[in-house]
Design a protein around this motif. Sequence first.
Motif, PDB file in Angstrom:
ATOM      1  N   SER A  37      52.942   4.528 108.532  1.00 51.83           N
ATOM      2  CA  SER A  37      52.980   5.463 109.446  1.00 51.83           C
ATOM      3  C   SER A  37      53.143   6.716 108.928  1.00 51.83           C
ATOM      4  O   SER A  37      52.468   7.780 109.525  1.00 51.83           O
ATOM      5  N   ARG A  75      65.686   2.718 113.552  1.00 51.36           N
ATOM      6  CA  ARG A  75      65.500   1.625 114.327  1.00 51.36           C
ATOM      7  C   ARG A  75      66.513   1.523 115.369  1.00 51.36           C
ATOM      8  O   ARG A  75      67.972   1.751 115.102  1.00 51.36           O
ATOM      9  N   PRO A  85      60.626   0.433 115.962  1.00 54.39           N
ATOM     10  CA  PRO A  85      61.250   1.444 115.190  1.00 54.39           C
ATOM     11  C   PRO A  85      60.449   2.855 115.164  1.00 54.39           C
ATOM     12  O   PRO A  85      59.140   2.729 115.623  1.00 54.39           O
ATOM     13  N   ARG A  86      60.984   3.759 115.204  1.00 52.72           N
ATOM     14  CA  ARG A  86      60.468   5.066 115.318  1.00 52.72           C
ATOM     15  C   ARG A  86      60.366   5.832 113.956  1.00 52.72           C
ATOM     16  O   ARG A  86      61.514   5.761 113.236  1.00 52.72           O
ATOM     17  N   THR A  87      59.398   6.608 113.671  1.00 51.28           N
ATOM     18  CA  THR A  87      59.264   7.393 112.268  1.00 51.28           C
ATOM     19  C   THR A  87      59.126   8.705 112.615  1.00 51.28           C
ATOM     20  O   THR A  87      58.518   9.200 113.358  1.00 51.28           O
ATOM     21  N   GLU A  88      60.322   9.412 112.031  1.00 58.59           N
ATOM     22  CA  GLU A  88      60.305  10.843 112.201  1.00 58.59           C
ATOM     23  C   GLU A  88      59.724  11.692 111.094  1.00 58.59           C
ATOM     24  O   GLU A  88      60.350  11.306 109.923  1.00 58.59           O
ATOM     25  N   PRO A 124      55.847   5.008 103.662  1.00 54.62           N
ATOM     26  CA  PRO A 124      55.367   4.101 104.767  1.00 54.62           C
ATOM     27  C   PRO A 124      54.110   4.126 105.277  1.00 54.62           C
ATOM     28  O   PRO A 124      53.822   5.688 105.389  1.00 54.62           O
ATOM     29  N   TRP A 131      60.558  12.074 105.695  1.00 55.98           N
ATOM     30  CA  TRP A 131      60.707  11.351 106.718  1.00 55.98           C
ATOM     31  C   TRP A 131      61.823  10.339 107.044  1.00 55.98           C
ATOM     32  O   TRP A 131      62.693  10.196 105.873  1.00 55.98           O
ATOM     33  N   ARG A 132      62.229   9.792 108.008  1.00 53.06           N
ATOM     34  CA  ARG A 132      62.945   8.725 108.050  1.00 53.06           C
ATOM     35  C   ARG A 132      62.555   7.672 109.267  1.00 53.06           C
ATOM     36  O   ARG A 132      61.901   8.120 110.288  1.00 53.06           O
ATOM     37  N   THR A 133      62.860   6.325 108.946  1.00 49.02           N
ATOM     38  CA  THR A 133      62.425   5.462 110.172  1.00 49.02           C
ATOM     39  C   THR A 133      63.780   5.094 110.673  1.00 49.02           C
ATOM     40  O   THR A 133      64.653   4.645 110.089  1.00 49.02           O
ATOM     41  N   GLN A 173      63.845   5.978 104.443  1.00 44.69           N
ATOM     42  CA  GLN A 173      63.794   7.613 104.382  1.00 44.69           C
ATOM     43  C   GLN A 173      63.557   8.033 103.071  1.00 44.69           C
ATOM     44  O   GLN A 173      63.483   7.215 102.120  1.00 44.69           O
TER      45      GLN A 173
END
Length: 155
Positions: free
Chosen positions: A115, A43, A24-27, A113, A39-41, A60
Amino acid sequence: MASDDRDRAAAARRRSPRTGAPRPRTEVYVNELTGTMSWRTVRPGGTGRDGRPRARVTAQGAAPLPTHPAAVRSAVSVPVEALTADQLQHHLARVGALRSHVAADVAAGARMPTSVAARLRSGSTPAAAHALTAERSSAARELPRRPTAPRGPSR
């Protein structure tokens, strides 16, 4: 020396588990105009019928921008003995506002989160809140010792 680095990198690749699925990527988005960050994760979810990659948002949130560590350091480093009564009252108000903001940052950081919290690298820690509390109490102890400045005639 370079072969040692290559050997270590190759060993690390062999040790790391390969599941085949992308992680998964966190923006993180920062809006300085409103003073917030969000933020939002995301997947990865494979590909759709049209062959384009699909993604789904799994988490998010949003929070105010954290207090800058330099603001805390500058407030704590003020020598309260050298301040006049008016300056001391201004300093107390500033420290109180910073303390409230740092406490809110600490509370919000617990809901983020890991991250996201790691990317912020803020000075909003319980230690910063404690330092501001100590500064506030030392300034409050000093305030009664200061003579107030005479005020002009009121109109």
